[in-house]
Enzyme design. Sequence first.
Site, mmCIF file in Angstrom:
data_model
loop_
_atom_site.group_PDB
_atom_site.id
_atom_site.type_symbol
_atom_site.label_atom_id
_atom_site.label_comp_id
_atom_site.label_asym_id
_atom_site.label_seq_id
_atom_site.Cartn_x
_atom_site.Cartn_y
_atom_site.Cartn_z
ATOM 1 N N ALA A 1 0.838 -1.206 0.000
ATOM 2 C CA ALA A 1 0.000 0.000 0.000
ATOM 3 C C ALA A 1 0.867 1.249 0.000
ATOM 4 O O ALA A 1 1.984 1.239 0.510
ATOM 5 C CB ALA A 1 -0.922 0.006 1.223
ATOM 6 N N ASP A 2 0.329 2.304 -0.576
ATOM 7 C CA ASP A 2 0.995 3.604 -0.540
ATOM 8 C C ASP A 2 -0.074 4.683 -0.545
ATOM 9 O O ASP A 2 -1.096 4.551 -1.229
ATOM 10 C CB ASP A 2 1.931 3.786 -1.729
ATOM 11 C CG ASP A 2 2.918 4.915 -1.470
ATOM 12 O OD1 ASP A 2 3.931 4.651 -0.800
ATOM 13 O OD2 ASP A 2 2.646 6.056 -1.892
#
Length: 191
Positions: A72-73
């Site tokens: 995730a970012d």
Amino acid sequence: MKNIILASQSPRRRELLTQIGLEFEVHPADGEEIITSTDPVEVVKSLSTQKAAAVKEELEPQLPENWLVIGADTIVVYDGKILGKPKDEADAIRMLRMLQGQTHSVYTGVTLLEEGKQTTFAEETKVSMYPMTEEEIAWYVSTKEPMDKAGAYGIQGLCARFVEKIQGDYNNVVGLPVGRIYQKLKKEESF
């Protein structure tokens, strides 16, 4: 049952996955993040994929059976500008001056990577901030809370006093749209 590996060192992401009852291991992604687009959706999708792929590659020889890596970012976007984590206090002040009294978007890209399959998506949430005085900005930055957060603020922390409203998934702003992740895992029977 999948053996879930979270490719993130974020304590907030760990808390969110725990909150929805998932069991997982944490293995932060190392390596340089490469941004090849200016489109926020493409940026977060690419970065989440890079993180998941890096962890898969690093763990490859000893991946457990039925593994699933979650990468995730999160980025903050205001007026077409991508705001990552501040470089220093002056950068945090600059970002907060931009965001105060305005509405911006928070994008989180998520990649679910497992043997022979990859699902990548992005979630957007709009956040409206109350106006902040220079003193309030200086005080908030002095707490050090903004220093490891995209856009230089944490909605779940002291900055909550400056949030007027949100449109979309609150957890996305914290760092992980866990409701959407759970629904994807359930649909794919990946948990």
